[in-house]
Design a protein around this motif. Sequence first.
Motif: not given
Length: 209
Positions: A21, A104, A143-144
């Motif tokens: 991330l 996330e 997802c992000r």
Amino acid sequence: MRQRPFRGFADLRPQVAEPTLAEFERFHAMLPAPGVARRCVAAFKDTIVFAPSSYTDEDFPARVGDSPYEVKRLTTFGYWLLVLVSLTGLSTLLGFTDTLDAREVDVINAREVDDVLPPHSLHPSEAVMQYVRRKSGEAVRPCRRFEYNFRLAGLSVVMLHFRGQTTGFLHLVEIYDSRLPRPIRRLFKDVTVWASRRLYPRRRNARGE
């Protein structure tokens, strides 16, 4: 089940772990280390959309055809060129970039965006998401999420990562809003579309689109 098309010797290389991330955060802030940039570019294996907030749903055909805002193949060279011409890298280097979100997304519902994330003017419309699903050939889930204010460049940007539910491929949808004068906004839009068509060779998906 959709199978990933064979891409030659690149498919024979050892699989590299997906960037973290924090690495994606630096990548989207447009000032990563060169190695991080290469790994992040390589992580996006399928559909990429890079569109201004002024797009219309008609820009994303539901059945056949390509959107002018689809990036056919992201390259490291193309990424660094965008860093340069958009002034986003300079904005981050000089401390004029605000990171508003980098996280996330782990709560997934049936709809791709609004049921998971609060409504936002820079979130993609259902027409965009339908286009992503058609081009990728599978359902996708977020997802992000990243959001930046590049003050020097006059740009607000939201980047959303989507994971293919069948293949696990990573897709990117990036929507930006420019606060620059209209002639400069139009020039930036025209240059990015032109660069996308010439720097990123046309790539067909598994269904030949």
